[in-house]
Each structure stands twice: as C-alpha cells, then as structure tokens.
Design a protein around this motif. Structure first.
Motif, mmCIF file in Angstrom:
data_model
loop_
_atom_site.group_PDB
_atom_site.id
_atom_site.type_symbol
_atom_site.label_atom_id
_atom_site.label_comp_id
_atom_site.label_asym_id
_atom_site.label_seq_id
_atom_site.Cartn_x
_atom_site.Cartn_y
_atom_site.Cartn_z
ATOM 1 N N LYS A 193 0.846 -1.097 0.041
ATOM 2 C CA LYS A 193 0.202 -0.075 0.047
ATOM 3 C C LYS A 193 0.853 1.172 0.139
ATOM 4 C CE LYS A 193 -3.389 2.582 2.824
ATOM 5 N NZ LYS A 193 -4.124 2.512 4.188
ATOM 6 N N GLN A 194 1.909 1.347 0.840
ATOM 7 C CA GLN A 194 2.756 2.450 0.891
ATOM 8 C C GLN A 194 3.367 2.675 -0.396
ATOM 9 O OE1 GLN A 194 5.790 2.228 3.998
ATOM 10 N NE2 GLN A 194 6.425 4.375 3.799
ATOM 11 N N ALA A 195 3.833 1.629 -1.065
ATOM 12 C CA ALA A 195 4.563 1.848 -2.308
ATOM 13 C C ALA A 195 3.637 2.308 -3.518
ATOM 14 C CB ALA A 195 5.284 0.364 -2.703
ATOM 15 N N THR A 196 2.393 1.570 -3.390
ATOM 16 C CA THR A 196 1.388 1.997 -4.308
ATOM 17 C C THR A 196 1.003 3.476 -4.168
ATOM 18 O OG1 THR A 196 0.688 -0.378 -4.477
ATOM 19 C CG2 THR A 196 -0.808 1.450 -5.238
ATOM 20 N N LEU A 197 0.679 4.038 -3.101
ATOM 21 C CA LEU A 197 0.169 5.085 -2.696
ATOM 22 C C LEU A 197 1.220 6.246 -3.140
ATOM 23 C CD1 LEU A 197 -1.989 4.833 0.415
ATOM 24 C CD2 LEU A 197 -2.524 4.504 -2.144
ATOM 25 N N GLY A 198 2.462 5.855 -3.045
ATOM 26 C CA GLY A 198 3.642 6.702 -3.329
ATOM 27 C C GLY A 198 3.917 6.868 -4.714
ATOM 28 N N PHE A 199 3.455 5.820 -5.511
ATOM 29 C CA PHE A 199 3.502 5.820 -7.171
ATOM 30 C C PHE A 199 2.386 6.795 -7.566
ATOM 31 C CE2 PHE A 199 6.101 1.637 -7.089
ATOM 32 C CZ PHE A 199 7.329 2.595 -7.369
ATOM 33 N N TYR A 200 1.212 6.613 -6.910
ATOM 34 C CA TYR A 200 -0.149 7.348 -7.278
ATOM 35 C C TYR A 200 0.204 8.575 -7.461
ATOM 36 C CZ TYR A 200 -3.628 3.450 -7.243
ATOM 37 O OH TYR A 200 -4.106 2.274 -7.314
ATOM 38 N N ALA A 201 0.685 9.333 -6.139
ATOM 39 C CA ALA A 201 0.952 10.636 -5.996
ATOM 40 C C ALA A 201 1.704 11.453 -7.247
ATOM 41 C CB ALA A 201 1.572 10.841 -4.777
ATOM 42 N N ASP A 202 2.646 10.519 -7.850
ATOM 43 C CA ASP A 202 3.096 11.111 -8.838
ATOM 44 C C ASP A 202 2.744 10.607 -10.308
ATOM 45 O OD1 ASP A 202 5.020 12.248 -7.180
ATOM 46 O OD2 ASP A 202 6.262 10.425 -7.208
ATOM 47 N N ASP A 203 2.164 9.614 -10.608
ATOM 48 C CA ASP A 203 1.859 9.067 -11.986
ATOM 49 C C ASP A 203 0.402 8.607 -12.201
ATOM 50 O OD1 ASP A 203 4.612 8.869 -11.924
ATOM 51 O OD2 ASP A 203 5.040 7.059 -11.208
ATOM 52 N N LEU A 204 -0.498 8.486 -11.282
ATOM 53 C CA LEU A 204 -1.987 8.000 -11.392
ATOM 54 C C LEU A 204 -2.624 9.276 -12.302
ATOM 55 C CD1 LEU A 204 -3.800 5.772 -10.951
ATOM 56 C CD2 LEU A 204 -4.611 6.967 -9.086
ATOM 57 N N SER A 205 -3.462 8.822 -13.260
ATOM 58 C CA SER A 205 -4.298 9.559 -13.821
ATOM 59 C C SER A 205 -5.533 8.828 -14.055
ATOM 60 C CB SER A 205 -3.945 10.174 -15.292
ATOM 61 O OG SER A 205 -3.468 9.076 -16.114
ATOM 62 N N ALA A 206 -6.804 9.605 -14.338
ATOM 63 C CA ALA A 206 -8.082 8.918 -14.980
ATOM 64 C C ALA A 206 -7.628 8.225 -16.083
ATOM 65 C CB ALA A 206 -9.019 9.923 -14.880
ATOM 66 N N ILE A 207 -8.600 7.201 -16.546
ATOM 67 C CA ILE A 207 -8.864 6.855 -17.922
ATOM 68 C C ILE A 207 -9.161 7.860 -18.862
ATOM 69 C CG2 ILE A 207 -9.915 5.343 -19.344
ATOM 70 C CD1 ILE A 207 -7.724 3.478 -18.003
ATOM 71 N N ALA A 208 -8.842 8.128 -19.973
ATOM 72 C CA ALA A 208 -9.103 9.295 -20.714
ATOM 73 C C ALA A 208 -10.676 9.144 -21.126
ATOM 74 C CB ALA A 208 -8.289 9.127 -22.212
ATOM 75 N N HIS A 209 -11.425 10.367 -20.776
ATOM 76 C CA HIS A 209 -12.544 10.429 -21.069
ATOM 77 C C HIS A 209 -13.724 9.770 -20.226
ATOM 78 C CE1 HIS A 209 -10.988 12.421 -24.829
ATOM 79 N NE2 HIS A 209 -10.640 11.089 -25.116
ATOM 80 N N VAL A 210 -13.136 9.404 -19.094
ATOM 81 C CA VAL A 210 -13.981 8.432 -18.417
ATOM 82 C C VAL A 210 -15.017 9.362 -17.517
ATOM 83 C CG1 VAL A 210 -12.706 8.104 -16.108
ATOM 84 C CG2 VAL A 210 -14.044 6.202 -16.712
ATOM 85 N N GLY A 211 -14.606 10.307 -17.062
ATOM 86 C CA GLY A 211 -15.407 11.302 -16.289
ATOM 87 C C GLY A 211 -16.542 11.680 -17.083
ATOM 88 N N ASP A 212 -16.340 12.166 -18.460
ATOM 89 C CA ASP A 212 -17.486 12.659 -19.073
ATOM 90 C C ASP A 212 -18.416 11.540 -19.344
ATOM 91 O OD1 ASP A 212 -16.370 14.909 -19.253
ATOM 92 O OD2 ASP A 212 -15.242 14.829 -21.137
#
Length: 226
Positions: free
Chosen positions: A74-93
C-alpha cells in the motif's frame, strides 16, 4: 433500455493504475524472496484480489509473507499514485453522461480504491456506492462481489452491465448473470488483451471511453427485459 445499474471495475477501467500497482507489488514481492517483474505480476494477478494473490504466492513459496506485507504494498502504491496516477481518458465525461445508477466493484481495498479515485478526480462522481472484495467471502473470478454490489444497489443482476478490463472480472460478472463490456484502453493492455476479454465472455470490447454511453444504450436495447 433494459439495464438498471452500471458497475465499474476501478483499476484499469476508471483509473489507469494497473501498471503502477504491478510495480509496487513486484518490488515488494521481490524484496520478500519472490522475484517477479511488474509484467509478471500483471500476467499472473490482473483482476485477482490482493488477498487471493497473497495466498497463491504463499502456497508457492511454502511460507507466510510478513504481517506487514499489505502495508508495504500500500505504501509503495500510494507513493507511485501521487506522481503517476491519472484517470482513464474521457471516463469522467462518460460517467456524467450515463443516466443510470452507477457503482464501483473492485478487487482493491477500500483505502486503495478511495485514494485512486481521489487522485484521479473521480471519487465525487461515484461515492458512496463503492464496493470492495474485502466485503465478500470470495473475490473475482467468483461472482460474489458483483452480486453484493447489485444487492446493495437494489438491482436485479440480469439487469446490470459491468465494465471490466480483466479476465477474472469478466468471468465473475458473467457468473453473476450480468452483461459485461470489456475495456482494453488502459496503458497495461497488450495486443492480446481484447481477444482475452472476448474469450472470457465480454459481450463487446472497446478501447475508448467515449464509446461507452452508446454501447450501453445499444446493448441494453437488445437485451431482453427480465
């Protein structure tokens, strides 16, 4: 339209996180004596709950992983999330344009799901209808999580449509009696991904979230009302 509920997987469908999660799992497993690459984690454990993936690893190495293992991942994942995570393109719309009840059914822990959706700016669109594999006895590919989500949302399983990117997810949703759309637009998807989803039972496959509202309307119109 014959659908009453849209159920989204999270990782690889809402957030482009599978590659990040695999990096975190691979680094942590390797550190604890189970050498594996991020691509190896992706191939072996895509769509499988953390709990069941751990059980598989422990059975292969013949010992328990440390009690701190999940916290380390979890610690490693959340650390990567802060820098690299994005939503799938157009999914919010796509979510905003669906005039149907919606929920999330993910193999991740509640904390991981919440953090991923927050980082991607999607949490407010889907909360509070977010369900995790930790809430059921068996994770994907069993149907338990999908049936639980439908029950919580007051929907008949046969009137649910599921958006999934993994073979275990497609298998579990089909076992629950639901229609599945296979998404292969995440950065983790290989050239074979679309065919794998179709062979697992996806009614249709697509790689662009802008297609989703039209696909749900089209397939819903063709699906017999239960």
């Amino acid at each position: 339209m014959s659908f009453d509920l849209v159920i989204f997987d999270c990782d690889g469908v809402l957030v482009d996180s599978e590659v990040i999660s695999c990096r975190a799992h691979a680094a942590t497993l390797t550190r604890h004596g189970y050498p594996i690459t991020p691509s190896g984690v992706l191939k072996r454990f895509l769509g499988v709950s953390d709990r069941e993936a751990r059980q598989i690893v422990e059975s292969e190495i013949g010992r328990k992983l440390p009690d701190t293992f999940e916290a380390e991942v979890k610690q490693a994942t959340l650390g990567f999330y802060a820098d690299d995570l994005s939503a799938i393109a157009h999914v919010g719309d796509a979510i905003a344009s669906l005039d149907l009840p919606k929920c999330v059914a993910s193999s991740g822990t509640p904390e991981k799901i919440r953090h991923g959706l927050d980082c991607a700016g999607l949490y407010d669109q889907l909360a509070p209808h977010i369900f995790s594999a930790v809430q059921v006895k068996r994770g994907k590919p069993a149907p338990d999580l999908f049936l639980f989500a439908a029950e919580q949302m007051g929907a008949n399983p046969v009137r649910c449509v599921v958006i999934e990117d993994s073979v275990p997810g497609v298998t579990g949703a089909r076992a629950a009696g639901m229609t599945v759309l296979g998404f292969y637009g995440g950065s983790h998807c290989t050239a074979e991904h679309e065919d794998m989803l179709r062979r697992a039972g996806a009614a249709v496959t697509f790689a662009d979230m802008r297609e989703l509202p039209g696909l749900i309307a089209e397939i819903g119109a063709k699906t017999p009302v239960a």
